[in-house]
Write an enzyme that holds these catalytic residues in place. Structure first.
Site, PDB file in Angstrom:
ATOM      1  N   TYR A 121       0.684  -1.152   0.123  1.00 21.89           N
ATOM      2  CA  TYR A 121      -0.087   0.030  -0.140  1.00 21.89           C
ATOM      3  C   TYR A 121       0.743   1.330  -0.163  1.00 21.89           C
ATOM      4  O   TYR A 121       1.694   1.560   1.071  1.00 21.89           O
ATOM      5  CB  TYR A 121      -0.992   0.052   1.132  1.00 21.89           C
ATOM      6  CG  TYR A 121      -1.737   1.282   1.125  1.00 21.89           C
ATOM      7  CD1 TYR A 121      -2.993   1.037   0.284  1.00 21.89           C
ATOM      8  CD2 TYR A 121      -1.489   2.378   1.700  1.00 21.89           C
ATOM      9  CE1 TYR A 121      -4.035   2.095   0.390  1.00 21.89           C
ATOM     10  CE2 TYR A 121      -2.332   3.324   1.713  1.00 21.89           C
ATOM     11  CZ  TYR A 121      -3.589   3.484   0.953  1.00 21.89           C
ATOM     12  OH  TYR A 121      -4.580   4.537   0.842  1.00 21.89           O
ATOM     13  N   GLN A 183     -10.697   0.619   1.655  1.00 21.49           N
ATOM     14  CA  GLN A 183     -11.196  -0.370   0.557  1.00 21.49           C
ATOM     15  C   GLN A 183     -10.106  -1.195  -0.248  1.00 21.49           C
ATOM     16  O   GLN A 183     -10.375  -2.003  -0.700  1.00 21.49           O
ATOM     17  CB  GLN A 183     -11.908   0.304  -0.545  1.00 21.49           C
ATOM     18  CG  GLN A 183     -11.591   1.533  -1.079  1.00 21.49           C
ATOM     19  CD  GLN A 183     -11.650   3.004  -0.489  1.00 21.49           C
ATOM     20  OE1 GLN A 183     -11.639   2.898   0.826  1.00 21.49           O
ATOM     21  NE2 GLN A 183     -11.495   4.071  -1.054  1.00 21.49           N
ATOM     22  N   ASN A 206      -3.092   6.020   6.335  1.00 21.25           N
ATOM     23  CA  ASN A 206      -3.707   6.723   7.626  1.00 21.25           C
ATOM     24  C   ASN A 206      -4.440   6.131   8.580  1.00 21.25           C
ATOM     25  O   ASN A 206      -4.229   4.677   8.436  1.00 21.25           O
ATOM     26  CB  ASN A 206      -4.504   7.857   6.656  1.00 21.25           C
ATOM     27  CG  ASN A 206      -5.706   7.099   6.051  1.00 21.25           C
ATOM     28  OD1 ASN A 206      -6.036   5.818   6.244  1.00 21.25           O
ATOM     29  ND2 ASN A 206      -6.195   7.833   5.303  1.00 21.25           N
ATOM     30  N   SER A 229       8.411   8.630  13.327  1.00 20.61           N
ATOM     31  CA  SER A 229       9.813   8.834  13.241  1.00 20.61           C
ATOM     32  C   SER A 229      10.255   8.971  14.505  1.00 20.61           C
ATOM     33  O   SER A 229       9.946   9.704  15.237  1.00 20.61           O
ATOM     34  CB  SER A 229      10.258   9.361  12.021  1.00 20.61           C
ATOM     35  OG  SER A 229      11.267   9.036  11.683  1.00 20.61           O
ATOM     36  N   GLN A 251      14.600  14.032  11.253  1.00 20.89           N
ATOM     37  CA  GLN A 251      13.337  13.042  11.433  1.00 20.89           C
ATOM     38  C   GLN A 251      12.221  13.974  12.255  1.00 20.89           C
ATOM     39  O   GLN A 251      10.951  13.643  11.887  1.00 20.89           O
ATOM     40  CB  GLN A 251      13.827  12.092  12.556  1.00 20.89           C
ATOM     41  CG  GLN A 251      14.894  11.104  11.967  1.00 20.89           C
ATOM     42  CD  GLN A 251      14.212  10.695  10.821  1.00 20.89           C
ATOM     43  OE1 GLN A 251      13.425   9.882  10.383  1.00 20.89           O
ATOM     44  NE2 GLN A 251      15.233  10.968   9.405  1.00 20.89           N
ATOM     45  N   HIS A 254       9.460  15.079   9.646  1.00 22.03           N
ATOM     46  CA  HIS A 254       8.586  13.998   9.291  1.00 22.03           C
ATOM     47  C   HIS A 254       7.055  14.023   9.942  1.00 22.03           C
ATOM     48  O   HIS A 254       5.962  13.916   9.281  1.00 22.03           O
ATOM     49  CB  HIS A 254       8.686  12.604   9.867  1.00 22.03           C
ATOM     50  CG  HIS A 254       9.760  12.045   8.905  1.00 22.03           C
ATOM     51  ND1 HIS A 254       9.054  11.486   7.534  1.00 22.03           N
ATOM     52  CD2 HIS A 254      10.997  11.418   8.792  1.00 22.03           C
ATOM     53  CE1 HIS A 254      10.094  11.089   6.733  1.00 22.03           C
ATOM     54  NE2 HIS A 254      11.433  10.650   7.661  1.00 22.03           N
ATOM     55  N   GLU A 319      14.399   3.786  17.006  1.00 24.69           N
ATOM     56  CA  GLU A 319      13.996   3.319  15.633  1.00 24.69           C
ATOM     57  C   GLU A 319      15.513   3.831  14.966  1.00 24.69           C
ATOM     58  O   GLU A 319      16.102   2.932  14.308  1.00 24.69           O
ATOM     59  CB  GLU A 319      13.117   4.317  14.988  1.00 24.69           C
ATOM     60  CG  GLU A 319      12.715   3.629  13.372  1.00 24.69           C
ATOM     61  CD  GLU A 319      12.081   4.668  12.682  1.00 24.69           C
ATOM     62  OE1 GLU A 319      11.642   5.870  13.236  1.00 24.69           O
ATOM     63  OE2 GLU A 319      11.359   4.576  11.650  1.00 24.69           O
ATOM     64  N   HIS A 320      16.140   4.933  14.829  1.00 20.59           N
ATOM     65  CA  HIS A 320      17.468   5.316  14.421  1.00 20.59           C
ATOM     66  C   HIS A 320      18.253   5.793  15.445  1.00 20.59           C
ATOM     67  O   HIS A 320      17.965   6.268  16.379  1.00 20.59           O
ATOM     68  CB  HIS A 320      17.170   6.497  13.332  1.00 20.59           C
ATOM     69  CG  HIS A 320      16.231   6.250  12.404  1.00 20.59           C
ATOM     70  ND1 HIS A 320      14.941   6.718  12.209  1.00 20.59           N
ATOM     71  CD2 HIS A 320      16.494   5.469  11.404  1.00 20.59           C
ATOM     72  CE1 HIS A 320      14.237   6.374  11.151  1.00 20.59           C
ATOM     73  NE2 HIS A 320      15.081   5.696  10.467  1.00 20.59           N
ATOM     74  N   ASP A 353      17.712   6.219   4.821  1.00 15.96           N
ATOM     75  CA  ASP A 353      16.301   6.528   4.297  1.00 15.96           C
ATOM     76  C   ASP A 353      16.138   5.963   2.715  1.00 15.96           C
ATOM     77  O   ASP A 353      15.237   5.721   2.273  1.00 15.96           O
ATOM     78  CB  ASP A 353      15.826   7.891   4.541  1.00 15.96           C
ATOM     79  CG  ASP A 353      15.660   8.028   5.955  1.00 15.96           C
ATOM     80  OD1 ASP A 353      15.291   7.088   6.804  1.00 15.96           O
ATOM     81  OD2 ASP A 353      15.298   9.137   6.608  1.00 15.96           O
ATOM     82  N   GLU A 407      -0.081 -36.848  28.567  1.00 14.19           N
ATOM     83  CA  GLU A 407      -0.821 -35.592  28.325  1.00 14.19           C
ATOM     84  C   GLU A 407      -2.368 -36.067  28.161  1.00 14.19           C
ATOM     85  O   GLU A 407      -3.007 -35.220  27.888  1.00 14.19           O
ATOM     86  CB  GLU A 407      -0.310 -35.073  27.191  1.00 14.19           C
ATOM     87  CG  GLU A 407       0.889 -34.296  27.433  1.00 14.19           C
ATOM     88  CD  GLU A 407       1.432 -33.280  26.084  1.00 14.19           C
ATOM     89  OE1 GLU A 407       0.921 -33.289  25.174  1.00 14.19           O
ATOM     90  OE2 GLU A 407       2.628 -32.699  26.515  1.00 14.19           O
ATOM     91  N   HIS A 412      -3.355 -39.844  20.133  1.00 18.67           N
ATOM     92  CA  HIS A 412      -2.058 -39.708  19.689  1.00 18.67           C
ATOM     93  C   HIS A 412      -1.233 -41.008  19.835  1.00 18.67           C
ATOM     94  O   HIS A 412      -0.404 -41.378  18.984  1.00 18.67           O
ATOM     95  CB  HIS A 412      -1.376 -38.420  20.485  1.00 18.67           C
ATOM     96  CG  HIS A 412      -1.868 -37.224  20.129  1.00 18.67           C
ATOM     97  ND1 HIS A 412      -3.278 -36.888  20.008  1.00 18.67           N
ATOM     98  CD2 HIS A 412      -1.307 -36.077  19.604  1.00 18.67           C
ATOM     99  CE1 HIS A 412      -3.277 -35.425  19.780  1.00 18.67           C
ATOM    100  NE2 HIS A 412      -2.106 -35.027  19.258  1.00 18.67           N
TER     101      HIS A 412
END
Lengths: 426, 426
Positions: A121, A183, A206, A229, A251, A254, A319-320, A353, A407, A412
């Site tokens: 996406y 959708q 989003n 970020s 960053q 962002h 993250e970074h 990046d 068990e 089994h």
């Protein structure tokens, strides 16, 4: 930027937007509608929300060609070089399964197979980052996924951004659809007349897209739900304040929820970076966003020792992480938790990046404690294989039957023993 | 068992219990309570739901010792041998990161580090399977996880089942707590005065446990939410009907929602297996459960060709697949989607549940299309590392800045360019 003394463990954790009940209801309705009415539902919501009427969702060869022809050749070359670098780094992650011989002709194996189909996406508008196309598609290609498709909402002109089409074309991706929002996620998960379903959905979006991904999770696989970020710079007195400040702002620009933290053993650097951030901020096109991020989630910590500073980094699990210290590589070996590490003065975070080859889809919000950046393993699965010979069965059947009965699973035990039932008759 | 001709693609998918709103509300309240009140909340809910008052949740060394001493030595030996086999198979999955030299002294790397701490949930009562302790703990140990803890609800006598304690003892696990339900998941995720939090939670549980795991997902990692067991047997005329029937029942006895499917090219085998299932069912201690599963989710399909049969297997993507055909290994190479494959007459599925060494925590409900059984990679994470030398930066900075500006991220471009700002001054 605010400066404090580092005392306790620190945290980057933010309460992330998880959607309200009305949004969730909307998403569930859309998904249900797509499941039941396929393309018709896609058309309906595309007109309703994207304000554009689309009859044929599939991007045509001609549209791709036009995008490529109209595109800045220098930028196309840059994208191609970036793609090569990303492929080179990710190819090292590819691996084979194994076969493990046991006694008496028996063996065990692990087989690795790629997913059949993956959907990426790509968000609309200014968030349609071509670099995300490279970062999401290439690991899937290296894994061997045969069908990789892209969905993205068209603009009011009924088109997708040229940069997205060009990035896809560079990678040989031609199955691209002009559908966005919840959708699109429904179409990827359930399929419609036009769009065959996929096994895994990746890529940001989003809140509606994020909620839809969570809803279809289980039906298909999804990548992580990425948060805003984060950058943490670990620096000593050898670092240059203007460079550190520029990296923090890279960053911060962002997202107003982005997080930018400097941890340093140098009081002087702390002061200078704070000033530099302020003066560079006022020159930044995305000043408003970056300023909010710095005000809310920007922080400079002064550590007494590098050991204390690294402990704080590990508690952040950023993250970074940039390490700009005298012994950057050595210091980095003490870091347990980070999505990606950038070593030394010249490894500015945007290098990763766009270009160096490592992936920019990385774990945020301290999840680097247990999660990894997007990689080839995200697009494969493992199947175990057991081959027991008659002799191995004979030797081990009593043990297996005992364990099963312990068990309370008599069926089994009998299954394993059943191989003896007809033995006399042969 | 019902017999039909195989015509279309077939599916195992069942609507799984996802919990109702009241259950979800309960779980959220419990989690909130544990987050705020720690051990007190654990005590409250343990008394309320498990009907037992527990002051000290931590299982003592003495309790473990008593369990070991009271345990059947033969069973202990069987468990130890199983543990060795599981360790042997999983050790092949361990891997190193890599370092990738670039030109001019630059390099990229991927570093692999184990998670710090993992918690295994073991359900109470008859579902407290010692084999699950082995299957969940060993991959984490092989990965190098240092802190592995177990939580499980105590019985009315305030004790955990000896088999669970013995399995833990065999593996050297001594941090074990008598807490169950959603409150245990809360303790693992947030920590309490007694229980330090973990980074990942694995193990099955009832609907409250499953809902709680989903709620804390993101805060910590979780394994998949496992569905009811499935077995698919792919067989030709060389298979023995009584053995196939016994294997189908071995999974049917797990759960009334379990799924047992035979796909065969032999009409004769189909008839015989159908009869055998009926006659074996009536002899099974867990007949009631197994009968429900067979009635609702048991099916025999007759395929015209092996190719058609294997296509059907791939559309099922079953958790467990047995292949009992003339050319079992060759046929298995056509299988794209299965959690685990068992080849030939002597590889009865319970062989893998307990003993062979492969993992028994496997993807269900067709998720083998994209998911894998539990493995060492579930307990590690990957950190990318970028080191750019001055020369590499110099060569590539303009490209990176162009790509950043193409995406409208001026701050990114400036960060990379900033390394040139002070160059003149040096």
């Amino acid at each position: 930027m605010n400066i404090t003394k580092l005392t306790n463990t620190i945290s980057l954790k933010r309460q992330l937007e998880s959607g309200n009940e009305e949004q969730l209801r909307t998403v569930r309705n859309v998904l249900q509608d797509v499941r039941e009415h396929g393309d018709d539902a896609l058309r309906k919501y595309t007109e309703m929300w994207d304000g554009v009427k689309i009859d044929n969702f599939r991007v045509t060869e001609q549209e791709i060609e036009e995008a490529v022809n109209s595109f800045d050749p220098q930028l196309k070359k840059d994208l191609e070089e970036a793609a090569d670098n990303i492929r080179y780094y990710h190819e090292q992650q590819k691996r084979e399964g194994y076969q493990l011989p046991l006694a008496d002709g028996s063996w065990l194996a692990q087989r690795i197979t790629p997913l059949d189909a993956v959907g990426l996406y790509v968000p609309g508008g200014s968030a349609a980052y071509p670099s995300s196309v490279l970062m999401n598609v290439i690991p899937a290609q290296v894994a061997g996924v045969k069908r990789i498709i892209i969905t993205s909402p068209a603009g009011k002109d009924g088109k997708l951004p040229a940069a997205v089409l060009v990035s896809a074309a560079i990678l040989g991706i031609t199955e691209i659809y002009k559908v966005g929002g919840a959708q699109a996620i429904g179409a990827l998960a359930y399929g419609t007349e036009t769009i065959l379903p996929v096994d895994k959905i990746t890529g940001p979006g989003n809140i509606f897209v994020a909620l839809a991904k969570r809803e279809v999770f289980g039906e298909v696989a999804i990548d992580m739900i990425a948060g805003p970020s984060e950058i943490c710079v670990l620096a000593d007195e050898t670092a240059y304040a203007d460079e550190v400040a520029a990296d923090l702002l890279s960053q911060a620009e962002h997202d107003a929820l982005a997080c930018a933290v400097l941890i340093t053993t140098s009081e002087k650097l702390a002061e200078e970076v704070s000033q530099q951030v302020e003066s560079q901020l006022s020159q930044l096109p995305r000043e408003a966003i970056a300023r909010k991020a710095i005000e809310n989630f920007g922080q400079i910590y002064i550590a007494e020792t590098m050991t204390q500073a690294i402990e704080a980094v590990n508690s952040l699990a950023p993250e970074h992480l940039e390490i700009v210290t005298k012994n950057a590589e050595e210091d980095s070996l003490q870091v347990q938790h980070a999505g990606a590490i950038f070593l030394g003065r010249y490894s500015s975070e945007p290098v990763g990046d766009y270009f160096a080859g490592t992936n920019h889809v990385l774990p945020t919000n301290s999840t680097a404690r247990f999660a990894s950046g997007l990689n080839v393993d995200d697009f494969i699965k493992r199947t175990s294989v057991v081959y027991y010979s008659e002799k191995t069965w004979e030797q081990n059947a009593p043990k297996i039957a005992r364990l099963a009965r312990m068990e309370g699973l008599e069926g089994h035990a009998r299954a394993v023993e059943s191989r003896g039932w007809t033995k006399g008759e042969e």
